[in-house]
Design an enzyme around this catalytic site. Structure first.
Site, PDB file in Angstrom:
ATOM      1  N   LEU A 189       2.467 -11.181   7.156  1.00 53.82           N
ATOM      2  CA  LEU A 189       2.735 -11.686   5.835  1.00 53.82           C
ATOM      3  C   LEU A 189       3.323 -10.840   4.985  1.00 53.82           C
ATOM      4  CD1 LEU A 189       0.812 -12.635   3.628  1.00 53.82           C
ATOM      5  CD2 LEU A 189      -0.570 -13.350   4.875  1.00 53.82           C
TER       6      LEU A 189
ATOM      7  N   LYS B  72       1.471  -3.242  14.623  1.00 53.92           N
ATOM      8  CA  LYS B  72       1.501  -2.965  13.319  1.00 53.92           C
ATOM      9  C   LYS B  72       1.820  -1.425  12.827  1.00 53.92           C
ATOM     10  CE  LYS B  72       0.708  -4.928   9.286  1.00 53.92           C
ATOM     11  NZ  LYS B  72       1.705  -6.157   8.468  1.00 53.92           N
TER      12      LYS B  72
ATOM     13  N   LEU C 137      17.104  -2.494   2.591  1.00 57.15           N
ATOM     14  CA  LEU C 137      18.344  -1.913   2.872  1.00 57.15           C
ATOM     15  C   LEU C 137      18.931  -1.805   1.150  1.00 57.15           C
ATOM     16  CD1 LEU C 137      20.818  -1.101   5.405  1.00 57.15           C
ATOM     17  CD2 LEU C 137      19.301   0.483   4.810  1.00 57.15           C
TER      18      LEU C 137
ATOM     19  N   ALA D 194      18.219   0.171  -2.124  1.00 53.86           N
ATOM     20  CA  ALA D 194      17.597   1.328  -3.049  1.00 53.86           C
ATOM     21  C   ALA D 194      16.509   1.131  -4.454  1.00 53.86           C
ATOM     22  CB  ALA D 194      19.196   2.305  -3.072  1.00 53.86           C
TER      23      ALA D 194
ATOM     24  N   CYS E 236       0.228  -2.161   1.578  1.00 58.41           N
ATOM     25  CA  CYS E 236       0.693  -1.961   2.726  1.00 58.41           C
ATOM     26  C   CYS E 236       1.497  -0.636   3.188  1.00 58.41           C
ATOM     27  CB  CYS E 236       1.328  -3.355   3.722  1.00 58.41           C
ATOM     28  SG  CYS E 236       0.357  -4.613   3.658  1.00 58.41           S
TER      29      CYS E 236
HETATM   30  N1  LIG Z   1      -2.440  -7.979   1.647  1.00 56.70           N
HETATM   31  C1  LIG Z   1      -1.106  -8.155   1.884  1.00 56.70           C
HETATM   32  O1  LIG Z   1       0.404  -8.265   2.253  1.00 56.70           O
HETATM   33  C2  LIG Z   1      -1.287  -7.800   3.745  1.00 56.70           C
HETATM   34  C3  LIG Z   1      -0.119  -7.700   4.858  1.00 56.70           C
HETATM   35  C4  LIG Z   1      -0.590  -7.629   6.603  1.00 56.70           C
HETATM   36  C5  LIG Z   1      -2.280  -6.760   6.389  1.00 56.70           C
HETATM   37  N2  LIG Z   1      -2.930  -6.295   5.373  1.00 56.70           N
HETATM   38  C6  LIG Z   1      -3.872  -6.187   5.514  1.00 56.70           C
HETATM   39  O2  LIG Z   1      -4.835  -6.699   5.498  1.00 56.70           O
HETATM   40  C7  LIG Z   1      -6.837  -7.022   4.973  1.00 56.70           C
HETATM   41  C8  LIG Z   1      -6.881  -7.714   3.762  1.00 56.70           C
HETATM   42  O3  LIG Z   1      -5.858  -6.669   3.345  1.00 56.70           O
HETATM   43  P1  LIG Z   1      -6.077  -7.973   2.156  1.00 56.70           P
HETATM   44  O4  LIG Z   1      -5.072  -7.540   1.154  1.00 56.70           O
HETATM   45  O5  LIG Z   1      -6.167  -8.903   2.069  1.00 56.70           O
HETATM   46  O6  LIG Z   1      -6.772  -7.423   1.007  1.00 56.70           O
HETATM   47  P2  LIG Z   1      -7.665  -7.332  -0.416  1.00 56.70           P
HETATM   48  O7  LIG Z   1      -8.301  -6.009  -0.764  1.00 56.70           O
HETATM   49  O8  LIG Z   1      -7.085  -8.955  -1.033  1.00 56.70           O
HETATM   50  O9  LIG Z   1      -9.262  -8.596   0.154  1.00 56.70           O
HETATM   51  C9  LIG Z   1     -10.230  -8.183   1.078  1.00 56.70           C
HETATM   52  C10 LIG Z   1     -11.152  -8.882   1.124  1.00 56.70           C
HETATM   53  O10 LIG Z   1     -12.671  -8.847   1.429  1.00 56.70           O
HETATM   54  C11 LIG Z   1     -13.674  -8.824   1.810  1.00 56.70           C
HETATM   55  N3  LIG Z   1     -14.801  -8.740   2.069  1.00 56.70           N
HETATM   56  C12 LIG Z   1     -14.569  -6.809   2.500  1.00 56.70           C
HETATM   57  N4  LIG Z   1     -16.256  -6.737   3.509  1.00 56.70           N
HETATM   58  C13 LIG Z   1     -16.767  -8.142   3.173  1.00 56.70           C
HETATM   59  C14 LIG Z   1     -17.180  -9.041   4.728  1.00 56.70           C
HETATM   60  N5  LIG Z   1     -18.353  -7.866   5.037  1.00 56.70           N
HETATM   61  N6  LIG Z   1     -17.522  -9.877   4.180  1.00 56.70           N
HETATM   62  C15 LIG Z   1     -17.050 -10.601   3.874  1.00 56.70           C
HETATM   63  N7  LIG Z   1     -15.975 -10.039   2.623  1.00 56.70           N
HETATM   64  C16 LIG Z   1     -15.532  -9.096   2.506  1.00 56.70           C
HETATM   65  C17 LIG Z   1     -13.216  -8.262  -0.052  1.00 56.70           C
HETATM   66  O11 LIG Z   1     -14.738  -8.897  -1.038  1.00 56.70           O
HETATM   67  C18 LIG Z   1     -12.072  -8.696  -0.295  1.00 56.70           C
HETATM   68  O12 LIG Z   1     -11.825 -10.063  -1.881  1.00 56.70           O
HETATM   69  C19 LIG Z   1      -5.599  -5.174   5.304  1.00 56.70           C
HETATM   70  O13 LIG Z   1      -6.424  -4.515   6.331  1.00 56.70           O
HETATM   71  C20 LIG Z   1      -4.236  -5.299   5.055  1.00 56.70           C
HETATM   72  O14 LIG Z   1      -4.010  -3.907   4.935  1.00 56.70           O
HETATM   73  C21 LIG Z   1      -2.202  -6.547   4.118  1.00 56.70           C
END
Ligand SMILES: NC(=O)c1ccc[n+]([C@@H]2O[C@H](COP(=O)([O-])OP(=O)(O)OC[C@H]3O[C@@H](n4cnc5c(N)ncnc54)[C@H](O)[C@@H]3O)[C@@H](O)[C@H]2O)c1
Length: 437
Positions: A153, A207, A253, A255, A263
């Site tokens: 997403l 990914k 594309l 710029a 990410c």
């Molecule tokens: N943000 C994006 O657009 C997106 C899109 C695709 C994939 N991802 C991936 O998804 C993952 C999460 O990204 P995000 O943007 O949602 O991160 P984020 O920082 O917004 O959220 C992570 C949450 O996890 C919680 N957390 C950490 N350890 C925990 C535990 N042990 N128990 C319970 N909660 C815990 C934190 O408090 C935080 O609220 C990452 O690996 C990211 O690369 C993000």
């Protein structure tokens, strides 16, 4: 079917709300008690279009709830998603997996009955193996399958992306886990979403490969834009002419000032490190990382040049701070580098963003925070469009010009036509197009 999301950030909260919209019972867990208290209170701690409404209606229907108590949530779950952060590790750029390891250990301790543990966080190849090892070592008795299901997403259109994805990738060699995930994603299966079943390691790499490819496409057109400026071509036309080739496509594309966000920067870097570790360097991606890092600083230089070579004592209006429109996410936003460099060079920065100023205040110092674009440009020597929010696409340029000290516009997102800006009397510079400066 009962689902638990461990981590209720952008991905965990959106995925949890969308799964509950599919009709499944979902508990979103987070260890940030303040975040959970807000959610229990009906407040959504992030800005994502449509999310507040989706959360509210599913909470009301009794399908979605929030807790800090991972143990009791996991005990009754059929499927536990790990959606915690995987930021860049300070110093070496590897993905910091400490949150994933902690979550795996906490989940292990709470498991009861057959449970599918699914890594939704973006994690390097082999992470699923280690998650499985952590769980099996802690709980040799556990009946568990560990699956990779990376999330694609995009912030700003996260709900639509989750509900109508281009594809769903599921990495496992367990028939039983595949069946559970098929059930979880049944509503998407019914609308004929391609579901790619593959091995866990392949899913993990898909990914990173996808994100690195998109980051490469952006960086490629950014370098073409620089070349366009040098040779007197227009990158908008070049991108259009390229993108009409079906093999290339017109997406990504545009710029701009370089990719940012939560990410691409960390994922490209992590892929570079993984590839180096396995002795198969990905040199194209290494170049992309280097070029993009330099580009954000180069953008501040562009502003300085547009101001006649110095911004000492000048006032610069910055429109847009978030790394892209429709989000309040400031992680690795180009605005961070641009504002810091302008301030270091002696400028006063006045800034406005429709959603990201709350977060920006924690990350930027000595900025004059403004209430709207017109307030931001008051008395400014130059206006810089950093994020292409829709609210900036149809500004009253005559009014803006009247409010500014000098009518200089640096449009880092190419949302205005050079002729339109010139017609109002702006001196205009953009990315990869003819400039009137
Ligand atoms: N943000 C994006 O657009 C997106 C899109 C695709 C994939 N991802 C991936 O998804 C993952 C999460 O990204 P995000 O943007 O949602 O991160 P984020 O920082 O917004 O959220 C992570 C949450 O996890 C919680 N957390 C950490 N350890 C925990 C535990 N042990 N128990 C319970 N909660 C815990 C934190 O408090 C935080 O609220 C990452 O690996 C990211 O690369 C993000």
């Amino acid at each position: 079917m009962r689902i638990v999301m461990v981590g209720s950030g952008y991905v965990g909260l959106v995925s949890g709300a969308c799964f509950s919209e599919f009709g499944v019972d979902v508990i979103c867990v987070d260890k940030d008690s303040e975040k959970v208290a807000q959610l229990c209170d009906g407040k959504v701690p992030i800005f994502e279009p449509g999310l507040e409404k989706l959360v509210a209606s599913n909470v009301e229907a009794g399908r979605l709830s929030f807790t800090t108590d991972l143990t009791s949530a996991v005990a009754d779950a059929d499927c536990v998603f790990i959606a915690v952060g995987t930021p860049s590790r300070r110093g070496d750029g590897h993905a910091d997996l400490s949150y994933v390891w902690d979550a795996a250990a906490e989940i292990a301790a709470a498991l009861k009955g057959h449970t599918v543990v699914v890594t939704k966080s973006t994690v390097p190849v082999g992470t699923g193996d280690r998650v499985e090892e952590i769980i099996r070592q802690a709980r040799p008795d556990a009946d568990v399958d560990v699956v990779s299901n990376p999330e694609f997403l995009r912030e700003g259109s996260a709900i639509n992306d989750f509900m109508r994805p281009d594809r769903v990738v599921i990495g496992t060699d367990s028939d039983r886990a595949r069946e559970v995930l098929r059930q979880v994603y049944r509503p998407l299966y019914l609308i004929e979403t391609p579901i790619v079943f593959t091995a866990r390691r392949s899913a993990e790499l898909i990914k990173y490969a996808a994100n690195a490819f998109l980051a490469t496409k952006i960086t490629f057109i950014n370098e073409m834009a620089d070349l366009c400026e040098a040779v007197g071509a227009d990158v908008q036309d070049v991108a259009k002419g390229m993108g009409l080739d079906g093999r290339i496509g017109n997406k990504f594309l545009h710029a701009g000032p370089g990719y940012g966000g939560s990410c691409f920067p960390k994922d490209t870097l992590a892929l570079v490190r993984t590839a180096q570790e396995f002795g198969r360097p990905v040199r194209i991606v290494e170049a992309v990382v280097e070029v993009n890092d330099g580009r954000k600083k180069q953008m501040a230089q562009k502003v300085i040049e547009a101001c006649g070579g110095t911004v000492e004592g000048r006032t610069i209006a910055i429109l847009g701070l978030a790394f892209k429109p429709n989000t309040d996410d400031m992680r690795d936003a180009p605005s961070l580098d641009i504002v810091a460099k302008l301030q270091d060079s002696g400028a006063t920065v006045r800034a406005y963003d429709p959603e990201a100023m709350g977060e920006a205040r924690n990350l930027m110092k000595d900025v004059v925070w403004c209430k709207d674009p017109y307030d931001a440009v008051a008395g400014a020597d130059a206006m810089v469009i950093v994020t292409e929010w829709n609210a900036f696409r149809a500004l009253d340029l005559t009014r803006i010009k009247g409010l500014m000290k000098s009518p200089v516009m640096i449009d880092l997102r190419n949302i205005y036509h050079p002729e339109d800006a010139a017609a109002v009397g702006f001196r205009y510079s953009s990315i990869g197009r003819p400039s009137s400066l």
